[in-house]
Design a protein around this motif. Structure first.
Motif, PDB file in Angstrom:
ATOM      1  N   GLY A  92       0.741  -1.237   0.080  1.00 54.65           N
ATOM      2  CA  GLY A  92      -0.163   0.087   0.088  1.00 54.65           C
ATOM      3  C   GLY A  92       1.004   1.314   0.127  1.00 54.65           C
TER       4      GLY A  92
ATOM      5  N   ALA B 162      -0.499   1.217  -5.880  1.00 56.20           N
ATOM      6  CA  ALA B 162      -1.181   0.065  -5.255  1.00 56.20           C
ATOM      7  C   ALA B 162      -2.545   0.030  -5.487  1.00 56.20           C
ATOM      8  CB  ALA B 162      -0.696   0.404  -3.695  1.00 56.20           C
TER       9      ALA B 162
ATOM     10  N   ALA C 293      -5.060  -2.855  -6.988  1.00 57.63           N
ATOM     11  CA  ALA C 293      -6.231  -3.297  -6.082  1.00 57.63           C
ATOM     12  C   ALA C 293      -7.590  -3.504  -6.884  1.00 57.63           C
ATOM     13  CB  ALA C 293      -6.246  -2.503  -4.740  1.00 57.63           C
TER      14      ALA C 293
ATOM     15  N   THR D  95      -6.579  -1.891  -0.146  1.00 58.03           N
ATOM     16  CA  THR D  95      -5.405  -1.305   0.199  1.00 58.03           C
ATOM     17  C   THR D  95      -5.820   0.032   0.890  1.00 58.03           C
ATOM     18  OG1 THR D  95      -3.413  -0.792  -1.025  1.00 58.03           O
ATOM     19  CG2 THR D  95      -5.507   0.026  -1.865  1.00 58.03           C
TER      20      THR D  95
ATOM     21  N   LEU E 181      -2.099  -4.559   1.548  1.00 54.64           N
ATOM     22  CA  LEU E 181      -2.735  -4.944   0.450  1.00 54.64           C
ATOM     23  C   LEU E 181      -3.565  -6.254   0.585  1.00 54.64           C
ATOM     24  CD1 LEU E 181      -0.564  -4.294  -2.540  1.00 54.64           C
ATOM     25  CD2 LEU E 181      -2.788  -3.712  -2.371  1.00 54.64           C
TER      26      LEU E 181
END
Length: 874
Positions: free
Chosen positions: A493, A505, A509, A539, A544
């Protein structure tokens, strides 16, 4: 777990269900009056009553009802709709009498003090202004105002500023005495109690309540048929365009509603729905699109809506109309099966919590004609055929709906005749005579694999813990729950992003678990729905991960699907381009959400160099640099099974779950994690920012840096912010109740692997901004200089202890706590130590933490809104 229906001699309806899977009781009082029962000059009265019933009774002063509830570890609140006003309390099962006493006192003995009424009217006006600042709320209000010409569903539940300010205490009392009476109330209780005992206690608190000798609820004026196309354009200060179209449908108790609900599922529920696949996924014409049946007590609406770029309006409308009218012919058996599973699975998810089950019972009893209609509804859904769905589509989706379009000022928009032409062309087109789709094979459950041969230990909470050869940790707890909850957590993240890859990130996601080598986007979404659940990703600053929930009887199939998306997710370039464009639109549309802008500016100032100061969505510049290789590299570094903690709460045997997961996940490793970022130097000077906005409210965020997940001070922060927040908190009682400065005021803290932050937030009228800022700073000064009282301290502690039990009712919530605790090195059972840690917090701890973290020279203040005096407040 049998539902019991009784009526007291005074007419009060009592509905109870005894459930013992958590030490929690939910109680709800459904008053059979909503905004649709108001006279025009009383618009907003039902909602104003919702506020006033917690503003003092003959025995309790302002805020005392909330204080007692929170001091008992519970929550008390209310909601108002067109059809009813409901008051509810959720608390630990040992405090049933407290909840009954509070609800009885509020319903029977509210005083409607003139001074308090005057103050609360201003709070409601703040709430109305907050709603008027919301583009989504404005277009919804316009749709109902245009679709209903006679029925009072056309008017907002909140009323208007003018109607609310014009109400007198005498009018309010007359409304109260007419409608707040036992023969017009249904009392629902679900939870950990003895049925006979709670019936006796309900009779004790409500049995001697007499009905007044006056008229109660009066018949409503009903809406006539709509025979013409209705159209309205809202040209407003918005960044994103929207459209909303509605067709009239019957009331919730009508025999066609199960088929109409299924039609809504097929057209607009989830990523495998027709509208999503066609208008968003394939043609990329909208940022989001939905369809649903709104089914209140009187005839409702079937609504299709979307957010999009203004230049895509004509094409998006045309294609949306085509998909809607195509449902008149050619519903597939696969679509019908998916819709049935989704509709029938709702009750399983509601059964996870006492308050969810209570709300379901109350809705069926009060709105739908009787709690036993739930079973009739289930039977009707199970019996649906494709012909039934096509039949309601032909019957109700006519060429004479209501259409409202909302666009930025100066946009080119279709005129009424052009919009009508698009509608009629779609309605009459031969292209919508049928529906063709590629049917992909159903998932077959593999035989149970051989045991994976890893050591499994059974530890606290009866959790079976296994560590696979590659380092993946499995945590499995067998419970009697209706839903299997799976959570997978990895470090990742925002914390590991540099300036150049800000937003990577979040983009990852949004695409992770979207499709695999075997399953296309549409097929994967459809498989999830057929399993009675879904798979989503998350995230944030530290993690994550994946959330997956499935009906228990389909849980093993759900495990197979979970493993497939974890191991075989693909990042298709055209999907990447689509998601990137959607996120860019969200970034450009931020001005429609000034509170979001305020928090982004707040974190940017707190963390000038650390990644926590960056926007989670990234920027247009960084998003433009990402490709499929960027996402694959991030996945290989952060989300391979060796870095995962996977927790499962289900009623399947732990050994079988471990064998299935271990067989698929145990041999895969990825790249090592990167180094953690350096921390910023402490702030040494107060920073203040005022960002201009043309909204009706000013949004204020004030706070400083906080602590980490590993530091015991996080528990002190929880108690401290609880003393400030909640309906009995200092901010609410002073700035909202006493001074009427805001509808929304709160305090919270965010902990992370690196120091997070603590803040207070408020939305207020621009003309009250100076007073509001003074109030916020004054409350922080009190925390730094004075010890909180023992009464406040114990109330906050009791509230946090009680809500901890309430929050953990869902199996998925417990699975998440286990996965995160283990991943952060705190132990999967760390949440069981929460109560002990909270109860250790002292008043001196709170003053120490306030002095350390809320130093006036280390604070950041952000205001987003008009300069003082520029708004419309009075």
């Amino acid at each position: 777990m049998t539902v019991c229906l009784k009526r007291l001699t005074n007419g009060l309806t009592v509905l109870t269900e005894e459930v013992h899977h958590a030490p929690v009781v939910a109680m709800q009082a459904w008053v059979h009056v909503g905004s649709a029962d108001e006279r025009p000059e009383m618009a907003g009265a039902a909602h104003l009553h919702e506020h006033m019933l917690f503003k003092g009774t003959e025995r309790r002063g302002v805020g005392e009802i909330a204080r007692v509830a929170e001091a008992s570890g519970g929550e008390v609140n209310a909601w108002t709709s067109f059809d009813q006003t409901a008051y509810h309390v959720v608390l630990e099962s040992g405090d049933v009498d407290t909840g009954l006493d509070l609800l009885s006192d509020a319903l029977r003995n509210s005083t409607f003090d003139a001074e308090e009424l005057s103050r609360e009217i201003e709070v409601v006006v703040e709430e109305i202004q907050r709603a008027e600042d919301s583009p989504a709320r404005r277009i919804s209000n316009a749709l109902f105002d245009l679709a209903y010409q006679e029925h009072r569903y056309r008017y907002p539940v909140l009323g208007s500023r003018e109607s609310v300010r014009a109400m007198t205490r005498e009018q309010i009392l007359d409304f109260y005495r007419s409608h707040y009476r036992p023969d017009q109330i249904t009392f629902v209780a679900v939870g950990d109690f003895d049925t006979e005992a709670i019936h006796a206690r309900i009779a004790h608190f409500f049995g001697d309540w007499e009905n007044p000798e006056r008229e109660g609820r009066r018949p409503r004026v009903q809406e006539g048929p709509q025979t013409e196309f209705r159209f309205r354009v809202l040209e407003e200060d918005v960044k994103q365009a929207r459209f909303s179209v509605a067709w009239h449908i019957p009331e919730v108790s009508h025999q066609d509603i199960p088929a109409i609900d299924a039609l809504g599922m097929i057209l607009g529920h989830g990523d495998s729905s027709r509208l999503y696949c066609s208008v968003r996924q394939d043609r990329q014409l909208v940022n989001g699109i939905h369809a649903h049946a709104y089914t209140p007590q009187d005839p409702g609406l079937f609504v299709v809506g979307a957010g999009l770029k203004a230049e895509n309006l004509r094409e998006a409308l045309s294609l949306s109309f085509e998909e809607v009218f195509r449902s008149r012919n050619g519903i597939s058996e696969a679509e019908l099966e998916k819709a049935k599973v989704v509709l029938l699975s709702d009750s399983a998810y509601l059964r996870e919590t006492m308050q969810g089950q209570a709300r379901k019972l109350g809705f069926y009893q009060v709105v739908a004609g009787g709690f036993d209609r739930e079973e009739a509804y289930r039977e009707a859904v199970e019996a649906l055929s494709t012909a039934d769905i096509e039949g309601v589509a032909r019957r109700y989706l006519s060429a004479s709906p209501t259409l409202v379009i909302q666009v930025p000022e100066g946009s080119e928009v279709p005129e009424r005749q052009e919009a009508l032409g698009l509608l009629q062309e779609a309605f009459e087109s031969e292209e919508v005579s049928g529906y063709q789709r590629n049917e992909e094979g159903a998932m077959n459950l593999r035989p149970r694999p051989a045991p994976v041969g890893v050591d499994t230990t059974v530890g606290p909470l009866g959790v079976s813990r296994a560590e696979l050869p590659n380092g993946c940790t499995l945590l499995v707890r067998q419970e009697d729950v209706p839903v299997m909850g799976i959570r997978a957590a990895a470090l990742g993240g925002l914390r590991w992003e540099g300036v150049a890859d800000s937003g990577l990130a979040n983009l990852f996601a949004s695409l992770w678990c979207g499709c695999t080598e075997r399953w296309s986007e549409e097929a994967l979404a459809e498989q999830s729905a057929l399993l009675g659940g879904g798979i989503s990703t998350f995230t944030g600053r530290n993690t994550l991960g994946i959330r997956a929930d499935f009906l228990q009887d389909r849980g093993l199939h759900g495990l197979e699907l979970f493993c497939d998306v974890l191991l075989n997710s693909q990042f298709v370039p055209e999907h990447l381009d689509r998601e990137r464009a959607t996120i860019v639109e969200h970034i450009r549309n931020r001005a429609d959400h000034p509170s979001m802008v305020a928090f982004e500016e707040f974190t940017r100032a707190l963390y000038p160099h650390h990644p926590f100061g960056q926007r989670l969505m990234g920027s247009e510049a960084t998003l433009a640099t990402f490709d499929a290789g960027s996402l694959e590299a991030l996945g290989a570094q952060f989300t391979t099974p060796d870095k995962m903690v996977i927790s499962v709460v289900s009623n399947w045997e732990a050994a079988e779950v471990i064998d299935r997961l271990g067989d698929r996940l145990g041999g895969i490793q990825g790249r090592p994690l990167p180094a953690a970022p350096s921390l910023d130097e402490p702030l040494t000077a107060f920073q203040s920012f005022h960002l201009p906005s043309e909204k009706q409210q000013s949004h204020v965020v004030l706070g400083g840096r906080g602590t980490t997940l590993m530091d015991r001070d996080k528990y002190v922060f929880e108690v401290m912010t609880t003393i400030l927040s909640g309906q009995s908190g200092r901010l609410f009682l002073d700035l909202r109740d006493k001074q009427s400065l805001a509808y929304t005021v709160s305090a919270s803290s965010v902990e992370a692997l690196d120091p997070g932050y603590v803040y207070v937030y408020m939305a207020t009228s621009p003309d009250k901004l100076s007073q509001a800022l003074g109030g916020l700073h004054g409350h922080l000064d009190r925390l730094r200089n004075d010890l909180v009282s023992e009464v406040e301290l114990q109330r906050a502690i009791r509230y946090l202890v009680g809500t901890h039990s309430i929050d953990l009712q869902r199996g998925g919530a417990r699975a998440m706590m286990m996965a995160l605790g283990e991943r952060f090195g705190l132990g999967y059972d760390q949440y069981t130590r929460y109560v002990e840690e909270i109860e250790r917090v002292t008043a001196e701890d709170i003053r120490r933490v306030a002095q350390a973290y809320l130093d006036p020279q280390a604070l950041v203040q952000v205001v987003v809104g008009p300069k003082e005096g520029e708004g419309e407040g009075e």
